[in-house]
Design an enzyme around this catalytic site. Structure first.
Site, short mmCIF file in Angstrom:
data_model
loop_
_atom_site.label_atom_id
_atom_site.label_comp_id
_atom_site.label_asym_id
_atom_site.label_seq_id
_atom_site.Cartn_x
_atom_site.Cartn_y
_atom_site.Cartn_z
N THR A 216 30.52 25.38 39.05
CA THR A 216 31.68 26.22 38.76
C THR A 216 31.32 27.70 38.80
OG1 THR A 216 32.53 24.45 37.36
CG2 THR A 216 33.52 26.63 37.08
N ASP B 154 26.61 23.84 33.31
CA ASP B 154 26.08 22.48 33.38
C ASP B 154 25.33 22.30 34.70
OD1 ASP B 154 25.62 19.79 33.13
OD2 ASP B 154 27.70 19.16 33.16
N TRP C 263 25.41 15.73 25.34
CA TRP C 263 26.86 15.77 25.44
C TRP C 263 27.34 16.83 24.45
CZ3 TRP C 263 30.29 10.74 25.02
CH2 TRP C 263 31.66 11.12 25.08
N ASP D 259 32.21 31.58 30.69
CA ASP D 259 32.53 30.15 30.59
C ASP D 259 31.78 29.60 29.38
OD1 ASP D 259 33.79 27.81 31.23
OD2 ASP D 259 33.02 27.70 33.27
N TYR E 171 32.70 20.43 21.81
CA TYR E 171 33.22 21.73 21.40
C TYR E 171 34.36 21.54 20.40
CZ TYR E 171 30.32 23.93 24.89
OH TYR E 171 29.24 24.38 25.59
N PRO E 172 34.53 22.52 19.50
CA PRO E 172 35.52 22.34 18.43
C PRO E 172 36.95 22.22 18.94
CG PRO E 172 34.64 24.59 18.43
CD PRO E 172 33.81 23.80 19.38
O1 PRP Z 1 28.33 23.77 35.60
P1 PRP Z 1 29.38 22.78 36.04
O2 PRP Z 1 28.81 21.43 36.36
O3 PRP Z 1 30.22 23.33 37.14
O4 PRP Z 1 30.31 22.47 34.79
C1 PRP Z 1 30.84 23.44 33.95
C2 PRP Z 1 32.34 23.49 34.01
O5 PRP Z 1 32.89 22.23 33.65
C3 PRP Z 1 33.89 22.41 32.65
O6 PRP Z 1 35.13 22.64 33.23
P2 PRP Z 1 36.22 21.54 33.56
O7 PRP Z 1 36.41 21.48 35.04
O8 PRP Z 1 35.87 20.27 32.86
O9 PRP Z 1 37.54 22.22 33.00
P3 PRP Z 1 37.95 22.78 31.56
O10 PRP Z 1 37.15 24.04 31.30
O11 PRP Z 1 39.39 23.10 31.75
O12 PRP Z 1 37.68 21.72 30.56
C4 PRP Z 1 33.44 23.67 31.93
O13 PRP Z 1 34.50 24.32 31.27
C5 PRP Z 1 32.85 24.52 33.03
O14 PRP Z 1 33.83 25.34 33.63
#
Ligand code: PRP
Length: 209
Positions: free
Chosen positions: A122, A118, A186, A114, A189-190
């Protein structure tokens, strides 16, 4: 960098960070059998790191995608104190097209990718669901003695209190790879940039090139 400041990341920077971790994984002889990219942010890093995990004479590592999205969960009573983020599964593994190489994840080295760790919600979800799936398959196929190794690769790990944990064994055995650890800024990303030239200039000014 202050936590409320925007951090701009260039494609070049991402490429170099993928290369660094790819080489580290190869040096440790931990080349994965399969890469699992978490969509959407994990897809570009997954593809880039695969190039640095390539070994002469070996087939390219297959990449599978799992779709996980975070959405605001207001709690059962809509109580703002309990606002959390829930993970929604939008896509899962597909072994159909992998049959020549795999019948399952049992006994494999799996690299989950990933772009950012954060709150860790996820990644926690991804690892625990994949582990659950392997355990179920092991029982079903009576293949309980084949160890499966999960690793994680992220471009950025945010140094902040996490809302979920990753397996202790994974963290302690060096199977969690964060190319870089940053504050709670914040991250820009590109692939989200409207003007990529301007974005790349801002990234360069911050040294993220
Ligand atoms: O550590 P966490 O708090 O779980 O956050 C991280 C997740 O949040 C974002 O996904 P998002 O659901 O925004 O989807 P995306 O990747 O499609 O932008 C990012 O891509 C990670 O998968």
């Amino acid at each position: 960098m202050a936590n409320d400041e925007k951090m701009y990341i260039s494609y070049n920077n991402i490429h170099k960070l993928c290369k660094k971790v790819g080489y580290e994984i190869i040096a440790k002889d931990e080349r994965p059998d399969i890469i699992v990219a978490i969509t959407g942010g994990g897809m570009i890093p997954a593809r880039i790191i695969r190039s640095f995990l390539k070994v002469k004479g070996q087939k390219n590592i297959p990449i599978q995608a799992i779709g996980l999205s975070l959405y605001e969960d207001m709690g059962v009573h809509g109580d703002t104190e309990n606002i959390g983020k829930e993970v929604i599964r939008t896509q899962w593994l597909d072994f159909g097209s992998l049959e020549q190489h795999f019948d399952s994840l049992i006994g494999k080295k799996i690299l989950i990718v990933d772009e950012v760790d954060d709150t860790r919600t996820t990644l926690h979800y991804a690892v625990s669901e994949l582990q659950k799936e392997v355990e179920e398959q092991q029982k079903k196929l009576d293949r309980l003695d084949e160890p499966t190794q999960f690793s994680i690769f992220v471009i950025h790990n945010k140094d902040k209190p996490k809302k979920a944990e990753l397996p202790k064994e994974m963290m302690e055995s060096g199977h969690y790879y964060a190319a870089t650890t940053v504050g709670d800024s914040w991250l820009c990303y590109p692939w989200d940039a409207e003007d990529i030239d301007e974005h790349t200039k801002l990234a360069a000014a911050q040294g993220n090139i």
